[in-house]
Design a protein around this motif. Structure first.
Motif, short mmCIF file in Angstrom:
data_model
loop_
_atom_site.label_atom_id
_atom_site.label_comp_id
_atom_site.label_asym_id
_atom_site.label_seq_id
_atom_site.Cartn_x
_atom_site.Cartn_y
_atom_site.Cartn_z
N ARG B 331 47.40 18.34 -26.93
CA ARG B 331 46.33 18.39 -27.93
C ARG B 331 45.42 19.59 -27.73
O ARG B 331 44.27 19.59 -28.16
CB ARG B 331 45.56 17.08 -27.92
N TRP C 12 50.82 19.21 -38.85
CA TRP C 12 51.85 18.98 -37.84
C TRP C 12 53.11 18.61 -38.61
O TRP C 12 53.08 18.59 -39.84
CB TRP C 12 51.42 17.86 -36.89
N VAL C 15 52.26 15.24 -40.64
CA VAL C 15 50.86 14.96 -40.93
C VAL C 15 50.12 16.22 -41.36
O VAL C 15 50.33 17.29 -40.79
CB VAL C 15 50.17 14.43 -39.65
N GLY C 17 46.46 17.65 -41.29
CA GLY C 17 45.15 17.36 -40.72
C GLY C 17 44.03 17.91 -41.59
O GLY C 17 43.04 17.25 -41.85
N PRO C 36 35.55 9.59 -44.00
CA PRO C 36 36.04 8.42 -43.27
C PRO C 36 36.94 8.83 -42.11
O PRO C 36 37.36 9.99 -42.02
CB PRO C 36 36.83 7.65 -44.32
N SER C 37 37.26 7.86 -41.25
CA SER C 37 38.08 8.14 -40.08
C SER C 37 39.44 8.71 -40.48
O SER C 37 40.05 8.24 -41.42
CB SER C 37 38.26 6.84 -39.30
N GLY C 38 39.85 9.75 -39.76
CA GLY C 38 41.17 10.32 -40.02
C GLY C 38 41.21 11.33 -41.15
O GLY C 38 42.28 11.74 -41.57
N CYS C 39 40.04 11.76 -41.65
CA CYS C 39 40.05 12.64 -42.81
C CYS C 39 40.16 14.11 -42.41
O CYS C 39 40.25 14.98 -43.26
CB CYS C 39 38.80 12.44 -43.65
N GLY C 40 40.15 14.42 -41.12
CA GLY C 40 40.36 15.79 -40.71
C GLY C 40 39.12 16.53 -40.24
O GLY C 40 39.14 17.75 -40.08
N LYS C 41 38.05 15.80 -39.97
CA LYS C 41 36.81 16.45 -39.53
C LYS C 41 37.00 17.11 -38.16
O LYS C 41 36.69 18.28 -37.97
CB LYS C 41 35.67 15.42 -39.43
N THR C 42 37.51 16.31 -37.22
CA THR C 42 37.70 16.84 -35.88
C THR C 42 38.70 17.99 -35.88
O THR C 42 38.51 19.01 -35.22
CB THR C 42 38.18 15.73 -34.94
N THR C 43 39.77 17.81 -36.65
CA THR C 43 40.79 18.86 -36.74
C THR C 43 40.16 20.19 -37.17
O THR C 43 40.39 21.23 -36.56
CB THR C 43 41.87 18.44 -37.76
N TYR C 52 42.59 24.25 -31.64
CA TYR C 52 43.78 24.15 -32.47
C TYR C 52 44.02 25.47 -33.17
O TYR C 52 43.07 26.17 -33.56
CB TYR C 52 43.61 23.06 -33.55
N GLU C 158 30.69 13.95 -33.69
CA GLU C 158 30.14 12.59 -33.62
C GLU C 158 29.41 12.34 -32.31
O GLU C 158 29.74 11.42 -31.58
CB GLU C 158 31.27 11.56 -33.78
N1 LIG Z 1 47.35 16.76 -32.34
C1 LIG Z 1 47.69 16.07 -33.43
N2 LIG Z 1 48.99 15.86 -33.73
C2 LIG Z 1 49.34 15.18 -34.84
N3 LIG Z 1 48.49 14.66 -35.71
C3 LIG Z 1 47.17 14.83 -35.48
C4 LIG Z 1 46.71 15.53 -34.33
N4 LIG Z 1 45.35 15.54 -34.36
C5 LIG Z 1 44.99 14.87 -35.48
N5 LIG Z 1 46.08 14.44 -36.16
C6 LIG Z 1 46.09 13.71 -37.44
O1 LIG Z 1 45.34 14.43 -38.36
C7 LIG Z 1 44.54 13.59 -39.16
C8 LIG Z 1 43.08 13.97 -39.05
O2 LIG Z 1 42.61 13.66 -37.77
P1 LIG Z 1 41.15 13.99 -37.24
O3 LIG Z 1 41.11 13.68 -35.79
O4 LIG Z 1 40.77 15.34 -37.64
O5 LIG Z 1 40.29 12.92 -38.03
P2 LIG Z 1 38.71 12.69 -38.00
O6 LIG Z 1 38.23 12.95 -39.37
O7 LIG Z 1 38.09 13.43 -36.89
O8 LIG Z 1 38.66 11.13 -37.77
P3 LIG Z 1 37.69 10.28 -36.79
O9 LIG Z 1 36.44 9.99 -37.59
O10 LIG Z 1 38.47 9.03 -36.55
O11 LIG Z 1 37.44 11.07 -35.58
C9 LIG Z 1 44.83 12.18 -38.68
O12 LIG Z 1 45.77 11.61 -39.55
C10 LIG Z 1 45.39 12.38 -37.32
O13 LIG Z 1 46.32 11.36 -37.02
#
Ligand SMILES: Nc1ncnc2c1ncn2[C@@H]1O[C@H](COP(=O)(O)OP(=O)(O)OP(=O)(O)O)[C@@H](O)[C@H]1O
Ligand SMILES: [Mg+2]
Lengths: 303, 335, 366
Positions: B331, C12, C15, C17, C36-43, C52, C158
């Protein structure tokens, strides 16, 4: 166990009667005690034999055939230099292995767990395969590899055939797949955010590894070192195969020579040497129980 | 270090000029990022290359030669498939193959898998300290040097008046007074010695898997009226399915290729090939005696056939595990 | 520092991100990534940090593309949800780590660490081990570590979500004040919209990797450009009705089996032009509960039955069913609404929103 008592009363099926539960407990202990008898008996003999002139079964016997005949003469070998030489060789192999396996696994395990590079998947799968089959099958070829290494100028004298260094090097290689696998398991459990933070703070990947990650896997390194030390200390097949004579023999090989080269065999002397060889192991056994039982458990997550 | 900084400055400069697409990352940086990974891998890779890859290839080459201690000062003499023909027409080949299968299957099922599972189940169902104690005792064989360990078993099985079994076990249970290893049942001792060591590996892995089953699940099952046996069958075993498969395959390979205890205990005897297994044959052909004729080429042939079988099994094992799916992508992506 | 993301994409194998994110952040601005969770903010944040590698698109700092710049050379500081402190070091060890890596001399390091620690209110904890700190203190250490190297850009992922509600409130204010005082450009990832609304100069709302809206908080609240934004921003959430907007005697009326409301022309013209159903949105606070329908509210009044009453303290959140159509409104506690009561509602339709059911785009602001 206690959860049974605190659990709410069962409906239909009805509770298991206390007496049956007790019986189960007795049965469990009975089974466990029976199961360890051969192990305990083996050790009992080893200990009794080292302080007796002769034994019959588990009983020490004196010259007249009665019980008795205790003596410390079996331990006279500690005054001979051969045993200390063997011990030194054992120690060298074990320490060399701890360092070699430790370094190669801690760095390799880190890269495999945490870095992206071409060939990562192949190597990971390969490691698993190698660590599954004991590389003892390759000894014939390694015999020639060691002869070849022995021909290298200068360092050849330390790592070739019939040297302690050569034996240690082979042992490091053979233990490496397990070591890498264990260490990868430990690195897998570390926080990605912590590593990211360190990279953002300005550390290079090497620094992150050395200053941030390695301190977190110290329990893993300790477990691996302990395990490797024991394997190295007990090594028999590789030293036996790749050494000739007594100068480079380690303890197990020395002990085996004692058994096969003398006739009739003085079993009580053999037992004493065997027990003597186990002293460091017994110390580990007493002081690192928790670690010993968790060696595989910690690193095997993800498999 | 300075070189690193220079390269970085270089990259910065290039980045400033135009936006290089991610597909066309500067070669220098690409090389450097993988280079650091390979740096970490270097010691491991070097050892694996020398002692596994090169050795494996050498083993294969050796199997086509008649190299032995009698002729090793001369140039290697390649004899084609002669060694293989000799192997498969060896009058004891069927016996050795049968021995190997018998040894692997019996030890695996009775001890390395069966007893390991029972030990894990039983020691996790009694108070913690007691379970810990018994597991620790079971670990002892694994910590004992093989020479000493086999010595103990030899004393247990020895004939009158030295043998412990003969002394403490009543006669109707098989204490005949003779040597039990060479006279009575050599296989029993071969399997016992290996099994007492092998069981502890599975025991440890299963125990940690069993201990990580959520307590709520077990409580819920008990509340539903499930008895001990049903809990084991319906909850515990399914929950440790992966460790069970892992140990099964791992130990199959391990048993198939190890022979140290047998070498020390019976050397394949008594008599002709009674307890000789494949791996031991290979070893004995190549190393059994330094003064007689060590047939390295022929020994290598035995080894290479076994290695091939083991590798095929290992590949099946990786497939079975769907191991590639378990590999997670890192990651952090080095730029 | 000015930050520009241009078509930034991360995928990926299967997926996605982050999908073609384009936005710019002015110098000194605090922008929240909300979704919402999983929307790609952290990415997205990790791409900005250099952890990344973008699949496509560019990231520029002050006009320079930094895609290929290593994290340590980007001049950023980052605070993580898990704090990501180094557990084997003391508080001082943690905060000073970035400076030690810069090989500054000991005196300077000590001074700067002390200054930052005092600023964070942890000046007397420097010798403690991390494990001996509370969650709030740990987060301050993490913040201190991010600030000590005087970054050009601060990234927060967060940072407050592991803290209890009260502490979150205090820290929220502190971070905002600190950011304003120091004038550091910041990106603040959160899924808590109150946090985003109160702290951010602008909010980027994301969903499934796509940037849904990027605007100042009031605009997102009052002029949502998509159905997603309207639904996601605001708590309790906006009520939605399937209606048809038609002309009746010169008036615009939103009609369905259950509903019939007069809509002001400036709100409903576009919706009226749509052939068929549209989605009407009304915020809970834009519905009043009255005792009797007054003639003045002619065409804005509907009657329904209370089906759920959730006391929120000062107000009750009441779930009401109007002939089978559900909505939620905030009602003053003194009214004492009970389940089963029949209730008269007056809609403030001059604040109603309309969306195209196909494209989910706003019929007012798109
Ligand atoms: N290293 C990775 N390899 C594959 N998929 C990933 C990777 N990192 C994130 N994802 C996918 O990318 C999408 C966005 O993830 P991300 O972590 O950016 O969400 P988020 O908005 O930060 O959510 P949260 O509020 O839960 O932290 C998710 O579907 C996640 O499963
Ligand atoms: Mg996130």
């Amino acid at each position: 166990m206690t959860t049974v008592e605190t659990a709410p009363p069962r409906p239909a099926a009805g509770p298991i009667p206390r007496s049956r539960q007790k019986m189960g407990r007795y049965f469990a202990y009975g089974f466990l005690i029976l199961s360890i008898i051969p192990i305990l008996v083996g050790y009992a003999w080893l200990i009794i034999a080292t302080v007796s002139a002769r034994t019959q079964g588990l009983l020490p016997k004196n010259a007249e055939g009665g019980i008795g005949g205790f003596t410390l003469s079996n331990w006279d070998f500690v005054f001979e230099s051969a045993i200390w030489n063997a011990m030194l060789n054992s120690l060298l192999i074990a320490v060399f292995m701890v360092i070699g396996v430790g370094l190669a696994s801690t760095s390799g395990g880190y890269a495999l767990s945490r870095m992206k590079f071409a060939g990562r998947k192949t190597f990971l799968t390969g490691t698993l395969v190698l660590h599954a089959f004991k590389a003892e099958m390759l000894l014939i070829a390694i015999f020639f590899v060691l002869r070849f290494l022995g021909d290298i100028p200068i360092i050849g004298g330390f790592i070739g055939f019939n040297t302690v260094g050569g034996v240690a090097l082979v042992m490091v290689a053979l233990e490496l797949p397990l070591g890498i696998w264990l260490m990868k398991g430990f690195f897998d459990n570390l926080s990605w955010d912590m590593e990211r933070a360190a990279l953002i703070d300005g550390a290079s990947r090497f620094r992150v590894w050395w200053q941030i990650m390695v301190p977190q896997v110290r329990p893993g390194i300790a477990a691996l070192s302990l395990f490797t030390f024991i394997v190295g200390w007990n090594a028999y097949l590789v030293p036996f195969t790749f050494t000739i004579g007594t100068k480079v023999a380690n303890m197990p090989v020395f002990l085996n020579q004692l058994i096969s080269d003398t006739a009739p065999v003085n079993w009580n002397l053999v037992a004493a040497v065997g027990l003597f060889q186990m002293i460091p192991l017994i110390i580990f056994f007493i002081f690192t129980q928790e670690l010993l039982l968790n060696i595989y458990a910690g690193g095997s997550k993800g498999t | 270090m300075t070189q690193q900084i220079e390269e970085e400055a270089d990259a910065l400069a290039r980045a400033a000029v135009g936006a290089p697409g991610p597909q066309r990352r500067p070669l220098g940086r690409r090389v450097r990022s993988t280079a650091s990974a390979y740096g970490f891998m270097a010691p491991a890779v070097a050892l694996v290359l020398v002692f596994f890859v090169a050795s494996g290839l050498l083993l294969l080459i050796l199997s086509f030669t008649d190299l032995s201690s009698a002729n090793f000062s001369r140039a290697w003499n390649f004899i084609g498939l002669d060694n293989y023909e000799r192997l498969f027409t060896d009058p004891f080949f069927p016996k050795i193959a049968r021995n190997t299968v018998f040894y692997v299957v019996t030890t695996l099922i009775v001890f390395n898998l069966g007893l390991a599972l029972v030990l894990a189940l039983v020691t996790t169902s009694i108070p913690r300290r007691a379970g810990f104690f018994f597991r620790l005792v079971w670990l002892l064989p694994r910590l004992t040097p093989s020479v000493v360990y086999i010595l103990m078993w030899q004393r247990i099985g020895a004939g009158d008046p030295f043998g412990i079994y003969n002394q403490i076990v009543p006669e109707f249970l098989g204490a005949s007074g003779g040597n039990l290893i060479f006279g009575g049942s050599p296989w029993a001792f071969v399997i016992l010695t290996n099994g007492f060591n092998g069981a502890s590996f599975g025991m440890i892995i299963f125990t940690s898997a069993l201990e990580s089953i959520p307590k709520d699940l077990l409580t819920a099952a008990k509340v539903d009226g499930a008895g001990t046996w049903r809990i084991i069958r319906d909850i515990k075993i399914p929950m440790i399915k992966w460790p069970l498969l892992f140990i099964a395959t791992y130990q199959t390979l391990s048993l198939l290729t190890s022979f140290e205890y047998i070498l020390l205990l019976t050397e394949g005897g008594p008599g002709l090939f009674t307890t000789e297994v494949w791996a031991l044959t290979s070893y004995k052909r190549a190393f059994a005696t330094y003064f007689g004729n060590s047939q390295w080429g022929y020994g290598a042939t035995w080894a290479i056939v076994l290695v091939t079988i083991a590798l095929l099994l290992a590949v099946a094992y990786v497939k079975l595990f769907r191991f590639n799916e378990l590999i997670e992508e890192p990651r952090i992506e080095n730029l | 520092m000015r930050v520009e993301l241009d078509n930034l994409t991360k995928s990926w194998d299967e997926v996605i991100g982050a999908d073609s994110i384009t936005l710019d952040i002015a110098d000194g601005e605090l922008v929240a990534f909300l979704g919402p969770s999983g929307c790609g903010k952290t990415t997205t944040l990790l791409m900005v940090a250099g952890i990344y590698k973008p699949t496509a698109g560019t990231i520029s700092f002050d006009g320079q593309v930094v895609n290929e710049v290593a994290p340590k050379d980007r001049g950023i500081g980052m605070v993580f949800q898990s704090y990501a402190l180094y557990p084997h070091m003391t508080v001082f060890g943690n905060i000073s780590y970035p400076l030690r890596l810069q090989k500054l001399n000991k005196g300077v390091i000590k001074e700067r660490v002390q200054t930052v620690a005092d600023m964070m209110g942890i000046g007397d904890l420097l010798e403690r081990k991390i494990a001996q700190l509370s969650g709030g203190q740990q987060q301050r250490v993490a913040l201190g570590r991010a600030l000590v190297k005087e970054p050009q850009l601060l990234l927060f992922d967060e940072p407050l979500s592991n803290l209890d509600a009260r502490l979150r409130l205090t820290m929220r204010g502190e971070i905002k004040r600190l950011q304003e005082d120091l004038g550091i450009t910041s990106i603040y990832v959160t899924h808590d919209q109150v946090e985003a609304m109160t702290m951010a100069d602008r909010i980027a709302v994301m969903s499934k990797g796509v940037l849904q809206a990027y605007d100042v908080p009031e605009a997102l609240y009052d002029r949502p450009k998509t159905l997603f934004v309207a639904a996601f921003v605001g708590n309790p959430p906006m009520n939605f009705f399937d209606v048809e907007v038609m002309r009746v005697n010169g008036d615009l009326r939103a009609k369905s089996d259950a509903i019939d409301l007069v809509i002001p022309h400036d709100r409903g013209e576009k919706a009226a032009a749509v052939d068929g159903k549209v989605i009407m949105g009304v915020r809970p606070e834009d519905v009043d509960v009255v005792d009797d329908a007054s003639p003045a509210a002619e065409g804005l009044t509907l009657a329904g039955e209370a089906v759920v009453v959730e006391p929120l303290g000062r107000e009750d959140l009441v779930g009401i069913s109007i002939n089978g159509v559900d909505l939620r409104v905030l009602v003053d506690k003194t009214r004492g609404v009970r389940v089963g009561d029949t209730i008269t509602l007056v809609f403030n339709t001059s604040r109603a929103q309309f969306f195209d059911p196909e494209t989910e785009a706003s019929l007012l602001w798109a």
